[in-house]
Design an enzyme around this catalytic site. Structure first.
Site, PDB file in Angstrom:
ATOM      1  N   SER A 647       0.808  -1.202   0.000  1.00  0.00           N
ATOM      2  CA  SER A 647       0.000   0.000   0.000  1.00  0.00           C
ATOM      3  C   SER A 647       0.849   1.263   0.000  1.00  0.00           C
ATOM      4  O   SER A 647       1.502   1.578  -0.981  1.00  0.00           O
ATOM      5  CB  SER A 647      -0.959  -0.049   1.192  1.00  0.00           C
ATOM      6  OG  SER A 647      -2.061   0.785   0.985  1.00  0.00           O
ATOM      7  N   ASP A 658      10.222   6.011  -9.880  1.00  0.00           N
ATOM      8  CA  ASP A 658       9.855   6.735 -11.099  1.00  0.00           C
ATOM      9  C   ASP A 658      10.648   8.032 -11.243  1.00  0.00           C
ATOM     10  O   ASP A 658      10.966   8.458 -12.358  1.00  0.00           O
ATOM     11  CB  ASP A 658       8.363   7.049 -11.097  1.00  0.00           C
ATOM     12  CG  ASP A 658       7.511   5.813 -11.390  1.00  0.00           C
ATOM     13  OD1 ASP A 658       8.081   4.794 -11.803  1.00  0.00           O
ATOM     14  OD2 ASP A 658       6.279   5.874 -11.188  1.00  0.00           O
ATOM     15  N   LYS A 673      -0.661  -4.202  -3.311  1.00  0.00           N
ATOM     16  CA  LYS A 673      -1.943  -3.635  -2.867  1.00  0.00           C
ATOM     17  C   LYS A 673      -2.027  -2.210  -3.379  1.00  0.00           C
ATOM     18  O   LYS A 673      -1.447  -1.295  -2.808  1.00  0.00           O
ATOM     19  CB  LYS A 673      -2.029  -3.713  -1.347  1.00  0.00           C
ATOM     20  CG  LYS A 673      -3.422  -3.469  -0.796  1.00  0.00           C
ATOM     21  CD  LYS A 673      -3.682  -2.026  -0.521  1.00  0.00           C
ATOM     22  CE  LYS A 673      -5.057  -1.811   0.066  1.00  0.00           C
ATOM     23  NZ  LYS A 673      -5.364  -0.379   0.214  1.00  0.00           N
TER      24      LYS A 673
END
Length: 919
Positions: A647, A658, A673
């Protein structure tokens, strides 16, 4: 949204390497022991009266809350209209609903019969109509009542077998531990055979793991030079001296030991004719029978003396020693094994009995929510309260950790709080009644633990009175009342914390700057010898108090709302003061938390920009960005992840990956998740429902909360973290890379798929990619040469073998041989680790409590608080017991390799003239 607009709710997955917790929702509710501090399991002893016979479905329905059916109806409507998938509550969802409820009760196909399942098939395509249109929850009581029938039958069978049967383990039988993929027993006879085999397997496990019978006693020498061991029966767990032979022989047949038992049977004396008193601790003396059978052995060790009595122990009566003998017999205490298993089954029944109508109903509606996806939940009042406690790391209570002892609620541990400060409560005190302010006491003996906790918790500043049986009471008739004022209890064990590692570096530094050491509040930096300085920050959850965050600044007082990001920022500042060359964020067992905390934490490392994207059911994509605050740390950064990082952990790791800002190291991928939940209270909808029908509503009644998946997460780069997780830049060997059938989103039923949206175009900070290939190559070489990773590879091989077989042998000799092989391997590992050169690394622990201190301290070393003075001319520094303890110290190869990678990263980073230096 819950509880603020950005907190699009990440479910908190408490994953402590407990695979079953993700699968067996019923175990969480059945065995989750409600504590006045926090839910933690303590295995109760079970000696009380047996629980009553299970109730029928009609009796359960009559005892249930009359609003339950309406609550289920409202919950189904909310799920149908608010869930991300927008899937109607139709026959397909009804079928999933039934499967989830059956698995929540009997995931391993242990209890239900195939005939039961056939009977329940009548509900498969009707639960939608029954629940939504007719407000009828009869299937809940029918199925749960049948489940309790089977539980009673299994416990009765096991109890009878333990009393009447002698188990043999000489055949070639094998037992399948995980029956989830196997069919249910076809009838009761087949079920009983499986229950019998399960008991045999448990009994065999006890035979293998329980210690051999042992007697211990202090050692002295008599006037004939014999070694004399004085044995006294333990009052709490007495062992009969009948286990001991009257006479013991050496292997060559000559007598070396004689036992004399007192007429009262309370004590005995074992006299041993041993060749040398000087070498007692260095010799294992084997004991044999007249038939040359080895009966056991006797070894000697230093007595453990309290530190305060060390001076007294130096002056001994002539002939006595500071040694004690350990007499181990080559047999098991079968009576104790029977007692352990009997208690285990009695407690199993008690645990399931605590699944009363409220818990059964919670399981039922939760199964409906889980039919939509694995992270939608229905939580009753107590479950919702505990969820909030985990998120905020605080609660209002008395600070006592509670467990069960027979039918009593007992205090297992006292944390900082009213109970401890009062000085009137102690561990092992038993609570028999609870009284609220100006209300009579309520008897809580035999009451489910979470019910007792709910009574003890309350509003800050209010009064609660406990009636307890003191731990040192001569009998259970003694009572005392303790009145306490509830207060906020901080769960500091879960706070972010850091460690600062300093290793002398004999090689020349790659940067021309002289090494300088800083300490907090030290204005004059002190030159030091060259060294490698690394910081590791451990974050167990993305905690926060969003309710407190909504309070105006002038109302916060001296206690600002709890924030994980603020805590980590304090730790980073201290690490920067210590001039660390790089930082590792350890998120290996972090199951998530608040979305804002993940976004804000990213803002400590990257400039303002997109961190995460979300998509709602209509396809609208939103971008969440970190704020305009300046970057706190822009040096080398590693995110250490595992299959249990979920999560919010995945949002942070994915964003920094990224941005090309942090190196992701760990298991192949994270949990996966990538869905957003919101918390929706059912009470407002229930009140409106009753008002429309001109019915009265109880203002104090709380029907619970729905946690509903309403969005999906997407990385700043566009790919969702859902299902596939975040893939590591450098993957390290781990069993969890191979256990994808049991751990991770992909292992959960009804998991949503992975997809992607348009990239939000995060900046390319280019702080990882230039070095990645070199770092991967160096790590591969180290891992290939590492003994610790070789041990992990052996574990992986053994794990894959077990996964392929899925069964265990019920042959005692075969299992003993397996056990012997494993023990030999572990001893070999310990010996090899002991032979390694001692590390020169210094470790300092940084917590929120000591982060501002001028001088850091090493982490506390766990000891047994005893001193062992030199004895019989031995080298005082040569203590094989201490060596063994050192060999068993926790070794974390993954963290060690991450530190090596970080050291390489720092070196490569500082050689690059075009990049910013470590601040």
């Amino acid at each position: 949204m819950w509880p603020g607009e950005k907190a699009g709710a990440l479910s908190l997955l408490t994953i402590k390497i407990s695979i079953n917790l993700m699968r067996f929702r019923f175990l969480i509710l059945a065995q989750r022991l409600a504590l006045a501090l926090v839910f933690l399991p303590f295995l109760p002893k079970a000696h009380g009266a047996p629980p009553p016979e299970p109730r029928t479905a009609a009796e359960m329905a009559a005892a249930a809350d009359p609003n339950d059916a309406i609550v289920a109806q409202i919950a189904s409507a909310m799920l149908e209209h608010s869930h991300y998938t927008q899937h109607p509550f139709d026959e397909e969802m009804s079928s999933k609903f039934l499967d989830r409820f059956l698995e929540s009760l009997d995931y391993l196909h242990i209890f239900f019969l195939q005939s039961d399942i056939n009977e329940f098939e009548q509900y498969r395509n009707k639960l939608n109509v029954l629940t939504r249109e007719e407000a009828n929850i009869t299937p809940c009581w029918v199925i749960f009542s049948r489940f309790m029938d089977r539980v009673h039958q299994r416990v009765d069978l096991a109890s009878n077998l333990l009393q009447t049967t002698t188990f043999e383990y000489t055949g070639r039988e094998r037992f399948v531990l995980n029956r989830h993929a196997l069919p249910y027993p076809k009838d009761l006879e087949q079920a009983k055979e499986f229950w019998r085999q399960a008991l045999r397997c448990e009994y065999l496990d006890q035979l293998l793991t329980s210690p051999d019978i042992q007697f211990t006693g202090p050692v002295s020498f008599d006037d004939k030079g014999n070694t004399v061991v004085t044995l006294t029966r333990d009052k709490m767990h007495p062992l009969s001296f009948d286990y001991l032979s009257q006479k013991y022989l050496a292997q060559d047949g000559h007598p070396i030991g004689w036992l004399e038992v007192a007429a009262s049977q309370s004590n005995a004396t074992l006299r041993l004719d041993l060749p040398s008193h000087e070498n007692l601790r260095k010799t294992t003396n084997h004991l044999y029978s007249a038939k040359s059978e080895e009966l056991g052995d006797v070894t000697f060790r230093r007595e453990k003396v309290d530190t305060n009595d060390a001076a007294a122990s130096a002056t001994r009566v002539p002939g006595t020693t500071n040694l004690e003998a350990v007499i181990r017999l080559s047999q098991k205490n079968l009576a104790e094994i029977h007692k352990t298993l009997t208690n285990h089954y009695a407690q199993m029944l008690r645990n399931y009995k605590e699944l009363d109508t409220d818990r059964a109903f919670e399981l039922y509606v939760n199964s409906l929510a889980r039919a939509y996806d694995p992270h939608s939940d229905f939580m009753g009042h107590t479950s919702a309260e505990n969820f909030n406690i985990q998120m905020k790391l605080s609660l209002i209570g008395i600070g006592a950790l509670l467990g069960k002892d027979d039918d009593y609620c007992s205090i297992e541990e006292l944390k900082e709080g009213p109970a401890k400060k009062s000085g009137k409560l102690h561990e092992k005190d038993r609570i028999v009644a609870v009284a609220q302010s100006n209300s009579p006491p309520v008897d809580v003996e035999g009451m489910p633990l979470d019910k007792i906790v709910e009574m003890i918790r309350g509003t800050k500043g209010t009064q609660v009175t406990l009636t307890v049986i003191p731990h040192d009471a001569p009998d259970s008739s003694v009572r005392k009342n303790v009145t306490l004022i509830r207060d906020e209890i901080k769960l500091e064990d879960m706070d972010a914390k850091a460690r600062f590692y300093e290793t002398p570096d004999p090689a020349p530094r790659l940067t021309p700057e002289p090494a300088v050491r800083f300490h907090a509040n030290n204005q004059n930096p002190e030159p030091t010898t060259p060294s490698s300085r690394l910081g590791v920050i451990n974050i167990q959850s993305f905690y926060g108090d969003n309710e407190g965050a909504n309070v105006a600044d002038n109302d916060r007082g001296a206690n600002p709302p709890k924030s994980m990001t603020a805590d980590v920022a304090r730790l980073i500042r201290r690490l920067k003061e210590e001039k660390v060359g790089g930082i590792i964020l350890d998120l290996r067992h972090n199951g998530g938390g608040y979305l804002e905390e993940a976004i804000n934490l990213a803002g400590l490392f990257v400039p303002p920009g997109p961190v995460v994207q979300t998509k709602d059911p209509s396809g609208v994509v939103g971008v969440e960005s970190c704020g305009a605050a300046p970057v706190l740390y822009d040096g080398p950064l590693i995110i250490l992840t595992s299959r249990f990082s979920a999560s919010a952990s995945e949002i942070l790791a994915g964003a920094l990956q990224d941005y090309n800002r942090a190196l992701i190291v760990g298991d192949h991928s994270t949990f996966g998740k990538g869905t957003v939940q919101t918390m929706q209270m059912l009470k407002p909808n229930l009140v409106r429902y009753l008002q429309r029908r001109h019915m009265q509503s109880d203002p104090d009644y709380d029907p619970g909360t729905l946690k509903i998946t309403i969005k999906k997460f997407y990385r700043a780069g566009g790919v969702s973290t859902q299902f596939n997780g975040v893939v590591s830049d450098i993957e390290l060997p781990s069993i969890w890379n191979y256990d994808t059938d049991e751990v991770g989103e992909s292992a959960l039923p009804n998991a949503l798929p992975c997809d992607e949206v348009t990239s939000a175009n995060p900046d390319n900070l280019n702080k990882v990619r230039p070095y990645l290939a070199e770092l991967q190559q160096r790590s591969r070489q180290r891992v290939a040469a590492s003994k610790d990773f070789a041990y992990i590879q052996q574990d992986i091989t053994e794990f894959l073998k077990q996964q392929a077989d899925k069964s265990v042998s019920l042959n005692l000799a075969e299992r003993q041989a397996e056990q012997k092989t494993k023990m030999a391997r572990w001893e070999s590992i310990k010996k090899e680790r002991l032979s390694r050169p001692k590390s020169e690394e210094k470790v300092f622990e940084i917590t929120l409590q000591n982060v501002g201190l001028a001088q850091l301290q090493p982490p506390p070393v766990k000891t047994n608080s005893v001193v062992e003075p030199p004895v019989l001319g031995e080298d005082p520094d040569a203590d094989p017991d201490s060596d063994a303890a050192a060999a068993e110290a926790v070794i974390d190869p993954t963290l060690e390799e991450a530190k090596h990678i970080l050291a390489d990263y720092i070196a490569l980073w500082n050689k690059e003239p075009g990049l910013s230096k470590v601040p």
